[in-house]
Design a protein around this motif. Sequence first.
Motif, PDB file in Angstrom:
ATOM      1  N   TYR A  12       1.221  -1.011  -0.430  1.00 28.73           N
ATOM      2  CA  TYR A  12       0.230  -0.126  -0.212  1.00 28.73           C
ATOM      3  C   TYR A  12       1.065   1.329  -0.536  1.00 28.73           C
ATOM      4  N   ARG A  13       1.945   1.133   0.611  1.00 25.58           N
ATOM      5  CA  ARG A  13       2.326   2.257   0.703  1.00 25.58           C
ATOM      6  C   ARG A  13       4.027   2.895  -0.747  1.00 25.58           C
ATOM      7  N   ALA A  14       3.842   1.421  -0.893  1.00 27.93           N
ATOM      8  CA  ALA A  14       4.844   2.221  -2.519  1.00 27.93           C
ATOM      9  C   ALA A  14       3.454   2.267  -3.563  1.00 27.93           C
ATOM     10  N   SER A  15       2.690   1.830  -3.700  1.00 30.16           N
ATOM     11  CA  SER A  15       1.331   2.604  -4.876  1.00 30.16           C
ATOM     12  C   SER A  15       1.112   3.673  -4.197  1.00 30.16           C
ATOM     13  N   MET A  16       1.254   4.471  -2.790  1.00 29.12           N
ATOM     14  CA  MET A  16       1.403   5.999  -2.365  1.00 29.12           C
ATOM     15  C   MET A  16       1.918   6.818  -3.202  1.00 29.12           C
ATOM     16  N   LEU A  17       3.359   6.089  -3.144  1.00 29.08           N
ATOM     17  CA  LEU A  17       4.946   6.327  -3.138  1.00 29.08           C
ATOM     18  C   LEU A  17       3.923   7.248  -4.477  1.00 29.08           C
ATOM     19  N   SER A  18       3.770   5.352  -5.707  1.00 27.88           N
ATOM     20  CA  SER A  18       4.010   5.815  -6.993  1.00 27.88           C
ATOM     21  C   SER A  18       3.264   6.654  -7.470  1.00 27.88           C
ATOM     22  N   SER A  19       1.718   6.689  -6.794  1.00 24.83           N
ATOM     23  CA  SER A  19       1.125   7.642  -6.770  1.00 24.83           C
ATOM     24  C   SER A  19       1.527   8.893  -7.049  1.00 24.83           C
ATOM     25  N   GLU A  20       1.967   9.607  -6.069  1.00 25.76           N
ATOM     26  CA  GLU A  20       2.088  10.384  -5.641  1.00 25.76           C
ATOM     27  C   GLU A  20       3.742  11.461  -6.881  1.00 25.76           C
ATOM     28  N   VAL A  21       4.702  10.346  -6.471  1.00 30.06           N
ATOM     29  CA  VAL A  21       5.359  10.874  -7.936  1.00 30.06           C
ATOM     30  C   VAL A  21       4.704  10.950  -9.210  1.00 30.06           C
ATOM     31  N   ALA A  22       3.604   9.733  -9.893  1.00 29.47           N
ATOM     32  CA  ALA A  22       3.374  10.452 -10.967  1.00 29.47           C
ATOM     33  C   ALA A  22       2.624  11.712 -10.610  1.00 29.47           C
ATOM     34  N   GLN A  23       1.873  12.401  -9.677  1.00 29.92           N
ATOM     35  CA  GLN A  23       0.957  13.028 -10.078  1.00 29.92           C
ATOM     36  C   GLN A  23       1.993  14.431 -10.138  1.00 29.92           C
ATOM     37  N   LYS A  24       3.127  14.223  -9.771  1.00 29.61           N
ATOM     38  CA  LYS A  24       3.756  15.424  -9.319  1.00 29.61           C
ATOM     39  C   LYS A  24       5.240  15.376 -10.856  1.00 29.61           C
ATOM     40  N   THR A  25       5.287  14.600 -10.863  1.00 30.29           N
ATOM     41  CA  THR A  25       5.343  14.064 -13.223  1.00 30.29           C
ATOM     42  C   THR A  25       4.574  14.067 -13.587  1.00 30.29           C
ATOM     43  N   GLY A  26       3.560  14.195 -13.710  1.00 29.03           N
ATOM     44  CA  GLY A  26       2.223  15.704 -14.567  1.00 29.03           C
ATOM     45  C   GLY A  26       2.231  16.593 -14.173  1.00 29.03           C
TER      46      GLY A  26
END
Length: 266
Positions: A12-26
């Motif tokens: 769950y933490r890995a998915s949340m981190l991946s989501s945050e990175v994707a949002q910042k990249t966007g």
Amino acid sequence: MKLSKRSRLSTYRASMLSSEVAQKTGVVCSIGGGLLLWEIASLLSHTALLPSPVEVVATAEKMGLWVILVHAAASISRILVGFVAGSTLAIVVGLLMGWYGLFRAATDPWIQFFRAVPPLALIPLVTLLLGINELPKYVVIGLAAFLPVTVAVAQGVLDVDSGLINVARVLGSSQARIFRSVVIPAASPVIMIGLRIGLGNCWGTLVAAELIASRSGLGYMTSQGAMYFDVPEIFLGIVLIGVCGIIMDRMLHAVQQHVTAWQERR
């Protein structure tokens, strides 16, 4: 094979981190793409009416950081005073409208009437009544925040689940405690949305408000650029207003996340 509790938490933490990175990249890609499109449009446009981002930055350098900060500080202070005053009054009026039907019946026609009148249309009247000092600017900006926040707060109170209120009454809570502990927290998501809309309206009226005998401010800077046909200065003022507006909205959004931390999110 079932995953252990620790493994599920790590996933769950890995998915949340991946989501945050994707949002910042966007966000970065969106800003970079917008600047690139702006640059291309300015190159294709054979007119001085669309300066490039480089020209706008050059205008900022020529104007100087201190001058820009003075203009930005003047506008931000006007926004803060008008927004805080207008929103505070709006929250009080909106809570009363949502909780007391008689008060709502008496005030709602006036709220709807002034909602149909743009705050900018009141500038001549406000100037005649209050003069050409800072007060009319605060009034115009505050009115831009007052109306949408009032409607949002009142609707937020009206939308509170009546079952929650009935349960609190059965448990022996007083009206004041129900209002404080049930109604206001339950209505807080809608109230915060109203505050963000009100803040955006304040920035939307800034340029017109700063036409009232101003000698500083981002709106004043933009109007001066228009007066002397300095298009890069106009774009610089627009960009600075947008950037300041985004920063203040993000700050209010952080407050919203804290106030509504109890709310289930996707």
